[in-house]
Design an enzyme around this catalytic site. Structure first.
Site, PDB file in Angstrom:
ATOM      1  N   LYS A   1      18.067  -9.618   2.769  1.00 30.12           N
ATOM      2  CA  LYS A   1      18.986  -8.558   3.214  1.00 30.12           C
ATOM      3  C   LYS A   1      20.381  -9.130   3.433  1.00 30.12           C
ATOM      4  O   LYS A   1      21.390  -8.534   3.034  1.00 30.12           O
ATOM      5  CB  LYS A   1      18.478  -7.908   4.506  1.00 30.12           C
ATOM      6  CG  LYS A   1      17.193  -7.115   4.323  1.00 30.12           C
ATOM      7  CD  LYS A   1      16.817  -6.333   5.569  1.00 30.12           C
ATOM      8  CE  LYS A   1      15.322  -6.016   5.579  1.00 30.12           C
ATOM      9  NZ  LYS A   1      14.792  -5.449   4.338  1.00 30.12           N
TER      10      LYS A   1
ATOM     11  N   LYS B   1       6.150 -14.329  -5.120  1.00 27.83           N
ATOM     12  CA  LYS B   1       6.002 -13.071  -4.393  1.00 27.83           C
ATOM     13  C   LYS B   1       4.551 -12.578  -4.457  1.00 27.83           C
ATOM     14  O   LYS B   1       4.047 -12.231  -5.537  1.00 27.83           O
ATOM     15  CB  LYS B   1       6.930 -12.034  -5.037  1.00 27.83           C
ATOM     16  CG  LYS B   1       6.875 -10.667  -4.421  1.00 27.83           C
ATOM     17  CD  LYS B   1       7.681 -10.554  -3.147  1.00 27.83           C
ATOM     18  CE  LYS B   1       7.476  -9.191  -2.511  1.00 27.83           C
ATOM     19  NZ  LYS B   1       7.974  -9.151  -1.138  1.00 27.83           N
TER      20      LYS B   1
ATOM     21  N   LYS C   1      14.303  -5.265  -3.272  1.00 25.69           N
ATOM     22  CA  LYS C   1      15.012  -3.983  -3.307  1.00 25.69           C
ATOM     23  C   LYS C   1      16.404  -4.052  -2.668  1.00 25.69           C
ATOM     24  O   LYS C   1      17.299  -3.284  -3.045  1.00 25.69           O
ATOM     25  CB  LYS C   1      14.178  -2.868  -2.678  1.00 25.69           C
ATOM     26  CG  LYS C   1      14.129  -2.844  -1.167  1.00 25.69           C
ATOM     27  CD  LYS C   1      14.761  -1.612  -0.587  1.00 25.69           C
ATOM     28  CE  LYS C   1      14.767  -1.568   0.917  1.00 25.69           C
ATOM     29  NZ  LYS C   1      14.577  -2.764   1.696  1.00 25.69           N
TER      30      LYS C   1
ATOM     31  N   GLY D   1      10.587   0.024   3.363  1.00 24.59           N
ATOM     32  CA  GLY D   1       9.253   0.568   3.111  1.00 24.59           C
ATOM     33  C   GLY D   1       8.694   1.288   4.335  1.00 24.59           C
ATOM     34  O   GLY D   1       7.989   2.295   4.215  1.00 24.59           O
ATOM     35  N   ASN D   2       9.040   0.800   5.527  1.00 22.38           N
ATOM     36  CA  ASN D   2       8.496   1.398   6.751  1.00 22.38           C
ATOM     37  C   ASN D   2       9.024   2.805   7.004  1.00 22.38           C
ATOM     38  O   ASN D   2       8.488   3.550   7.812  1.00 22.38           O
ATOM     39  CB  ASN D   2       8.793   0.505   7.958  1.00 22.38           C
ATOM     40  CG  ASN D   2      10.283   0.448   8.263  1.00 22.38           C
ATOM     41  OD1 ASN D   2      11.098   0.265   7.361  1.00 22.38           O
ATOM     42  ND2 ASN D   2      10.653   0.626   9.512  1.00 22.38           N
TER      43      ASN D   2
END
Lengths: 310, 310
Positions: free
Chosen positions: B273, B127, B211, B9-10
Site C-alpha cells: 500500500k 504469493k 491490487k 477485500g474486507n
C-alpha cells in the site's frame, strides 16, 4: 453500419468438448477471425454472446462444492460467466484485430437486464439449468431449497427457472457512449444478469434471459441497423426436418410473424431467434440475419443466410 | 477532484464469514453508503477492489470439482471474480446513489493488466493462493501440475504464484473515456487480469497482481488527483505492534520512501500500500490517503487517516 452480433454458445464451447479454457480460447479465436472480416469492412460492431455451457459448469462446480462453500445465486453466477467469457472474447478479438492491422479498442461491460417481476414466466418456470439429479435427489432438493425440478428427456431431473422477457439494459447509456466513441463493446452476455425493480432499487433474481431476445433489446437501445444472429446453421428452415424442408433466404418481418404463428420454429432453438428478429425490426432495425459464423460476411453482402427485412 | 478508490477485500467479505452472496451484498452495500458520501460532494470517483476471498473460493470450487470438470487457469478465475464483484458493487452503488438522489451511472469494465514476462517475480513466486493441501497431496500436485507449493504458517501446503509489478492497463482509454463522461467506473478488480505480450498478442498468465499497486497505475492513467486506499485500519503506523507504535498523520512521499527502506511496513499488508502511494505520487498524483471506509470522508477533509503528499 452499426451491427449487433449475437454469438451462439457453440462459438465458444462445443457440446462434445470438456470445457477447458484452451478449448474455449481456440473456439473464440476462430469466431473472432470471422468478426474481424466484418469489422475490417468498416462496420461498427457490438457483441453479445450466450453463456449456457459456462454457467452450467459454474453451477455444477457450486453443486459439487456445496458441503464446503455456499453456492452462489443465479444472478451472481451469470455475472461470473460474463467476466469469464467477456475476457476470452475481448482478448482474442483485440489480438486478431491487431494482426489484421485494425486498431479498434475492445471492452466488456458487465450488463444488468431489467425484467418485469409480474412476467408470467415467474409463475411457469420452463428453462432447465444446471446438473441432472436422480429422482431421490430431486425430492430432497425440492424440500431443502424450494426449487422446481422436472424430468428432462430421460436423462434425469433438472432444475427449471423462469425465462422472463428482457425489458431494458441498465448500462445502455454506457454501452452507447462507448459504441459512439468507436469502441467494440461486449455486453449483455448470457442475456444479461436479470434484475427486477424493488423498493430498494434493482435486485438480481433467479432467472435466465434468452440471449437473442436480449440482443434485440440491446440492438434497439444502441440504434443498431443490423442484428446478426450467429448460430450453427447456414439458414433458417421452414418445415425443418420434414421431407419438404425449405431454407429461408430473404423474407419480411410480416412473413416471419406468420411462420411463428404457424408454429414453424422449435421453442428453445429457432423460435426465440425469430422472435428476436421480429422484435428488433419492430423497434426500428433495418435488417436481421440468421446464419453461421463462417457465412457472416457473405450474409451481410446478401449472398448467404436468412435475411429478414421490415 | 478525481479520486481513485481502492476497496480492500474486507469491504466485500470478512474473514469470519462463510462467503454467501447475502453476506457479500450486505458488506458491499455498507461500503457503497460510504462511497456515496464522497460522490455527493461532487468528486469524480473510479473504483478498484480486491478479490482475495472470492478468487480463493472460485479456486477451491475448481479443486473440489476437478474430477468432473476441468479447472480454469488463474487469469480466467480472475476474470470471473471481476464479473462477480463488479456486479455486486455496481448494483449496490447505483441503488445507494439513487436513494441519495444522485443520478450518476455506474459501470464495470473488465480489465487486463500488462505485466513484464521478464519480471523477477516469475523466477521467485511468493504469493500463496487457493486451498491448503497435506504434504502428500502437495507432492502429488507438484508432480502432476508442476505447481510450486510451500508450507504456509503451520496450516498446510499452498500453491505460490508470481506477483509481478503491474505496468499498464489495456482498457485505459475506455476507462478514461467513461470517467470523462462522468460515469463511475469499476475497473482493475483484483489488480486486473495479468497478461503478457507474446508474438500472438497479449495472453493471460498464471500470476496475481497486488491490487493497490494496480490502483496506483490506473490512477496515473486516468489522471486521478487522489488515491484513496480503504483498508481495515484508521491510520498507517510506524513501529506497528511495538510499545512505541505511532500513527502517521500527514507525511511526505520522501518520508514514506525512507520508512519503506527502514522496513517499517509488513510485506503483503501495509508495504504494498505504501509502495502504491509512493508510485502514485511519483507519477503526478497530488495526494494519497490510507484509512478505513468509515473515515474516508473525514480523511478527504484532512481530519482522519494517513495522508501522503509529494
Amino acid at each position: 453500419m452499426r451491427i449487433l452480433v449475437a454469438l451462439g454458445g457453440n462459438a465458444i464451447l462445443q457440446h462434445q468438448e470438456k470445457g477447458t479454457a484452451e478449448e474455449q480460447f481456440v473456439n473464440v479465436r476462430t469466431a473472432c477471425k470471422h468478426l474481424v472480416e466484418i469489422i475490417e469492412q468498416g462496420h461498427r460492431v457490438t457483441i453479445t454472446h450466450g453463456n449456457g455451457p459456462q454457467v452450467g459448469d459454474i453451477l455444477l462446480k457450486d453443486e459439487l462444492a456445496k458441503d464446503t462453500l455456499p453456492p452462489m445465486p443465479l444472478d451472481v453466477c451469470g455475472a461470473e460467466s460474463q467476466g469469464m467469457i467477456g475476457y476470452m472474447i475481448q482478448q482474442s478479438l483485440r489480438n486478431e484485430l491487431q494482426k489484421a492491422g485494425v486498431s479498434s479498442q475492445v471492452a466488456t461491460v458487465l450488463t444488468e437486464m431489467v425484467v418485469d417481476a409480474s412476467d408470467q414466466a415467474f409463475k411457469f418456470p420452463t428453462k432447465p439449468i444446471g446438473p441432472f439429479y436422480t429422482s431421490t435427489e430431486a425430492s430432497h432438493i425440492r424440500e431443502e431449497r424450494g426449487w422446481i425440478l422436472v424430468e428432462d428427456s430421460g436423462r434425469g431431473y433438472r432444475r427449471v427457472v423462469p425465462s422472463p422477457r428482457p425489458q431494458t439494459v441498465l448500462q445502455a447509456q454506457v454501452i452507447r457512449e462507448l459504441t459512439d466513441a468507436g469502441i467494440i463493446v461486449i455486453a449483455a452476455g448470457g442475456g444479461g444478469v436479470p434484475v427486477v425493480s424493488t423498493e430498494d432499487g434493482f435486485k438480481g433474481i433467479e432467472a435466465v434471459i434468452d440471449k437473442d431476445l436480449s440482443a434485440a433489446v440491446l440492438g434497439g437501445l444502441i440504434s443498431a441497423e443490423v442484428l446478426l444472429i450467429l448460430t450453427d446453421v447456414r439458414n433458417v428452415f421452414l418445415n425443418y426436418g420434414l421431407p419438404n424442408q425449405t431454407p429461408l433466404g430473404r423474407v419480411t418481418s410480416e412473413e416471419c410473424r406468420r411462420y411463428l404463428e404457424e408454429g414453424q420454429f422449435a421453442s428453445g432453438s429457432m423460435r426465440p431467434k425469430m422472435e428476436a428478429v421480429v422484435n428488433f425490426l419492430g423497434a426500428g432495425g433495418e435488417r436481421a440475419i440468421i446464419t453461421r459464423l463462417q457465412d457472416a460476411k457473405d450474409a451481410l453482402d446478401g449472398t448467404a443466410g436468412t435475411t429478414v427485412v421490415p
